[in-house]
Scaffold this active site. Structure first.
Site, PDB file in Angstrom:
ATOM      1  N   ASN A  66      19.563  37.502 -56.710  1.00 33.90           N
ATOM      2  CA  ASN A  66      18.950  36.038 -57.050  1.00 33.90           C
ATOM      3  C   ASN A  66      20.150  35.084 -57.268  1.00 33.90           C
ATOM      4  O   ASN A  66      20.076  33.877 -56.908  1.00 33.90           O
ATOM      5  CB  ASN A  66      17.900  36.260 -58.113  1.00 33.90           C
ATOM      6  CG  ASN A  66      16.609  36.840 -57.529  1.00 33.90           C
ATOM      7  OD1 ASN A  66      16.546  37.111 -56.316  1.00 33.90           O
ATOM      8  ND2 ASN A  66      15.861  37.360 -58.338  1.00 33.90           N
ATOM      9  N   ARG A 401      11.834  35.129 -40.211  1.00 35.30           N
ATOM     10  CA  ARG A 401      12.898  36.159 -40.858  1.00 35.30           C
ATOM     11  C   ARG A 401      12.463  37.525 -39.811  1.00 35.30           C
ATOM     12  O   ARG A 401      11.065  37.941 -40.148  1.00 35.30           O
ATOM     13  CB  ARG A 401      12.976  36.219 -42.282  1.00 35.30           C
ATOM     14  CG  ARG A 401      13.443  35.272 -42.715  1.00 35.30           C
ATOM     15  CD  ARG A 401      13.717  35.588 -44.294  1.00 35.30           C
ATOM     16  NE  ARG A 401      13.923  34.157 -45.072  1.00 35.30           N
ATOM     17  CZ  ARG A 401      15.253  33.441 -45.348  1.00 35.30           C
ATOM     18  NH1 ARG A 401      16.100  34.013 -44.501  1.00 35.30           N
ATOM     19  NH2 ARG A 401      15.178  32.632 -46.101  1.00 35.30           N
ATOM     20  N   HIS A 461       8.237  27.165 -40.684  1.00 38.47           N
ATOM     21  CA  HIS A 461       8.060  28.219 -41.365  1.00 38.47           C
ATOM     22  C   HIS A 461       6.636  28.780 -41.058  1.00 38.47           C
ATOM     23  O   HIS A 461       6.552  29.594 -41.987  1.00 38.47           O
ATOM     24  CB  HIS A 461       8.405  27.646 -42.789  1.00 38.47           C
ATOM     25  CG  HIS A 461       8.252  28.627 -43.861  1.00 38.47           C
ATOM     26  ND1 HIS A 461       7.207  28.779 -44.915  1.00 38.47           N
ATOM     27  CD2 HIS A 461       9.268  29.529 -44.218  1.00 38.47           C
ATOM     28  CE1 HIS A 461       7.677  29.711 -45.681  1.00 38.47           C
ATOM     29  NE2 HIS A 461       8.783  30.247 -45.185  1.00 38.47           N
ATOM     30  N   TYR A 494       6.682  43.333 -49.880  1.00 39.17           N
ATOM     31  CA  TYR A 494       6.162  42.001 -50.240  1.00 39.17           C
ATOM     32  C   TYR A 494       4.610  42.196 -49.902  1.00 39.17           C
ATOM     33  O   TYR A 494       4.035  42.712 -49.217  1.00 39.17           O
ATOM     34  CB  TYR A 494       6.429  40.975 -49.305  1.00 39.17           C
ATOM     35  CG  TYR A 494       7.935  40.472 -49.359  1.00 39.17           C
ATOM     36  CD1 TYR A 494       8.896  41.126 -50.105  1.00 39.17           C
ATOM     37  CD2 TYR A 494       8.601  39.561 -48.587  1.00 39.17           C
ATOM     38  CE1 TYR A 494      10.109  40.866 -49.951  1.00 39.17           C
ATOM     39  CE2 TYR A 494       9.808  38.980 -48.707  1.00 39.17           C
ATOM     40  CZ  TYR A 494      10.750  39.632 -49.351  1.00 39.17           C
ATOM     41  OH  TYR A 494      12.014  39.483 -49.450  1.00 39.17           O
ATOM     42  N   HIS A 618       4.187  37.228 -52.863  1.00 40.62           N
ATOM     43  CA  HIS A 618       4.430  36.283 -51.587  1.00 40.62           C
ATOM     44  C   HIS A 618       3.225  35.686 -50.895  1.00 40.62           C
ATOM     45  O   HIS A 618       3.540  34.669 -50.365  1.00 40.62           O
ATOM     46  CB  HIS A 618       5.335  37.099 -50.632  1.00 40.62           C
ATOM     47  CG  HIS A 618       6.134  36.568 -49.791  1.00 40.62           C
ATOM     48  ND1 HIS A 618       5.825  36.181 -48.366  1.00 40.62           N
ATOM     49  CD2 HIS A 618       7.059  35.646 -49.849  1.00 40.62           C
ATOM     50  CE1 HIS A 618       6.587  35.313 -47.675  1.00 40.62           C
ATOM     51  NE2 HIS A 618       7.515  34.987 -48.768  1.00 40.62           N
TER      52      HIS A 618
END
Length: 711
Positions: A66, A401, A461, A494, A618
């Site tokens: 991170n 992704r 996105h 996630y 998420h």
């Protein structure tokens, strides 16, 4: 050269009364300081004795990864602003220079706690028979002989010593690589100025090396690669005597500055920027404790990072711990029990076969899939069936992704090779996945897919999949809308939700959105979907203000939103207005939250919690009471400026009543979490939720729900 301002330990007390009072006077929490609070919560998971030991080690690794991204992107951007002389305050009241000073102070103190935790975890691992040997001299004769052979046969051939002198300028130091700074003197010369060289610890080799077991011992022992190289450093500099050898690591600016308007080929422009990233300006220098002053002087002079040097009492780059903890064999008792995602029961036929006729299932009903409790195979099977179904005419999909070995991409290639119209919007600007996405884009094009790289100035996105099928009643559109990426690997780690539907209105909107992304279509008057950057923000404003109007009229009014981040000033202001109107607002915000809850006269009706647990929270799910007729939406967008103004995002209504109830139940579970939830205080600090009654851990409770039980 004077060495100064090196960051060391201590915990920055955000809960101190004077600091709290000063912060509450501001309506907003700074997003970057809020992010540091989030990384503190990740560190707390590494410190939690109730978390399995090897899982704690993984959380410690996440803290480091991170920080790497935060420094190379967020802090790098602030440093660029400072260099450009930009001193305007952001809406939270910070100038770039003032913010960087605060960030560096808090980062140094947080990292100090991280390494304190590292030493504690190493001590606990040793009790379990897993030992990391820090000193070469602690090896016995058999182990030393084995490591000497390992160095000679495997390590030495790939090492490259790089001297720094008048004829050999400072070599390129790659971002986030671990290097050794070597101070030397010529054999026999004592009074001369030292010589300096660097050696990269080869990233192609595993960072941890297992040692032969000691006689009559069951312990697993490891040693770090750099410890082996340090011991044998003399072999690289014959005729010279090593005075000191210490590790260092450089973080460079990884943010890309694209001239999308002037680029003739966006793919080539991104490839060019990726090459330039290697020479990004230095942002952070990490060094090993006790580094020789001459070596430090050389590094600081070269990288010009006097203010951003961090000294670590332990190995640099703790991201290696993730792989170490995940691949260590035979210690399952120190990990969470494995979760085997189940196939959605709505997609299992009467004979118990998973993934039968999915088109028939989606014609019959909408289906919600909740990852990681339910399998991502449902999405993969849907694309695979579409690729081989002769009735399917077209497949359109967004990819942000993708995993390294994506079955989805393979199915899209097969569909194109079978003559179907396959259109894929690949986001080449997905940060740190640019190279992988470029490779996928080329493979898809070679298979005959129409590949679109998105719109100039916008990242795509949105998570959207559209299949057009010829049926006896005419063309039917099948749609999948998700909150997470089309990535089978992260779908196991996630929490995300995805909606399968053949609802005609959603299908029409999905077709229109793809036409906008691939062609020259004017913004649509959306019937179901809300799309950024043109309409999603305004739709959120309308929904929030409707709740405020209902509260003023005495009607039921409530907002529950589950998002990753909240930092959009206008959204925060509208939420403040709704709170003052009497709307009960409950926000589940995993990471950054710039809203300050619980402030009398401003946000007294707002509660904010954050959940950091085994899986990365998420999903984006929004609930609006709507005067007693609740509406529920899922979305790809967080409530951040970038999501609502600089990205193509979408929010989709959930029309099916049962699915709405399932999502509401998941929101309520999160709000009742009193094990892993932290509540945001008006001071900007977080405190663990202390609820009455039996402990409730929302992620573990989700595993118990009948729908997701392993049958």
């Amino acid at each position: 050269m004077k060495v100064n301002r090196i960051r060391r330990g201590g915990w920055y007390g955000v809960t101190k009364k004077d600091h709290a009072a000063r912060d509450v006077s501001n309506r907003y929490v700074n997003r970057d300081l809020s992010w540091l609070q989030f990384n503190r919560r990740v560190l707390e998971e590494a410190q939690d004795p109730d978390t399995p030991l090897l899982e704690r080690v993984k959380f410690l690794s996440i803290v480091s990864s991170n920080f790497d991204e935060f420094m190379s992107v967020r802090v790098a951007g602030m440093i660029d602003q400072i260099k450009a002389g930009y001193q305007k305050k952001d809406f939270s009241g910070y100038t770039p220079s003032g913010l960087v000073k605060r960030i560096m102070k808090r980062t140094g103190e947080l990292v100090h706690d991280q390494y304190k935790t590292y030493r504690e975890l190493m001590r606990l691992l040793a009790k379990e028979g897993i030992c990391c040997v820090s000193e070469y001299d602690d090896l016995n004769a058999t182990q030393r002989a084995a490591m000497d052979r390992f160095y000679h046969d495997i390590v030495f051939p790939v090492l490259t010593p790089m001297a720094v002198d008048q004829s050999r300028p400072f070599p390129l130091v790659h971002t986030l690589g671990v290097y050794l700074a070597v101070v030397l003197r010529r054999d026999g010369d004592i009074d001369e100025e030292p010589y300096f060289a660097i050696v990269q610890v080869p990233s192609i080799l595993q960072r941890t090396v297992q040692l032969p077991r000691r006689q009559n011992s069951k312990k697993l022992e490891f040693i770090l690669m750099e410890t082996i190289i340090k011991r044998h450093i003399h072999s690289l500099f014959t005729g010279y005597v090593p005075i000191a050898v210490h590790s260092f690591r450089l973080t460079r600016n990884a943010d890309m500055t694209l001239n999308e308007e002037g680029a003739e080929d966006l793919l080539e422009e991104i490839e060019k920027e990726l090459r330039k990233r290697r020479w990004g300006s230095p942002v952070r220098l990490e060094i090993e404790k006790g580094m020789h002053p001459y070596a430090l002087e050389m590094l600081q002079e070269e990288f010009e990072v006097d203010d951003h040097v961090f000294v670590y009492d332990g190995p640099l780059d703790l991201t290696f711990l993730m792989k170490f903890a995940a691949t260590l064999p035979g210690y399952d008792a120190l990990r969470y029990p494995p979760v085997k995602p189940v196939y959605p029961k709505e997609l299992v036929d009467e004979e118990g076969k998973a993934g039968g006729d999915l088109f028939a299932a989606f014609t019959k009903q909408d289906v919600l899939v909740h990852h990681p409790y339910e399998s991502f195979d449902a999405v993969t099977d849907f694309v695979t069936q579409a690729a081989h179904d002769p009735k399917v005419l077209a497949i359109k999909m967004t990819l942000y992704r993708v995993s390294g070995n994506s079955l989805l991409v393979q199915s899209l290639q097969q569909a194109a090779e079978a003559g179907k119209q396959v259109t894929v919007v690949v986001e080449l600007k997905a940060r740190f996945d640019e190279e992988r996405n470029i490779a996928w884009a080329r493979r898809l094009e070679q298979s005959g897919c129409h590949v679109v790289y998105g719109l100039v100035g916008l990242k795509t996105h949105a998570k959207l999949l559209l299949v057009v099928r010829q049926e006896s009643s005419g063309l039917r559109r099948y749609v999948h809308v998700g909150t997470g990426n089309y990535n089978d690997a992260t779908a196991k780690l996630y929490t995300d939700v995805g909606l399968f539907t053949s609802h005609p209105v959603i299908g029409e909107d999905a077709s229109a959105l793809f036409n906008e992304m691939t062609g020259y279509s004017a913004p649509r008057d959306w019937k179901a979907l809300s799309v950024a950057p043109n309409g999603l923000r305004d739709q959120l404003f309308r929904l929030i203000r409707r709740e405020a109007d209902n509260a003023r009229a005495g009607k039921p009014a409530r907002i529950v939103a589950k998002i990753n981040s909240l930092s959009h000033q206008e959204i925060i202001d509208v939420l403040y207005e709704a709170s003052q109107a009497g709307v009960k607002i409950e926000l589940i915000v995993r990471g950054v939250c710039s809203l300050r809850p619980g402030v009398p006269g401003l946000s007294q009706n707002v509660r904010v919690i954050s959940i950091v647990d085994r899986f990365l929270e998420h999903s984006r799910v929004f609930y609006f009471e709507n005067g007693g007729d609740p509406e529920v939406y899922i979305a790809s967008a967080d409530w951040m400026t970038r999501n609502l103004t600089r990205r193509i995002e979408l929010m989709c209504p959930v029309f099916d009543r049962k699915i709405r109830q399932s999502l509401i139940h998941l929101l309520e579970l999160a709000l009742r979490d009193n094990v892993k939830a932290r509540e945001l205080l008006s001071s900007g600090a977080y405190a663990r939720v202390k609820g009455g009654g039996a402990p409730l851990r929302s992620q573990f409770e989700a595993l118990k729900i009948e729908k997701w039980k392993v049958r």
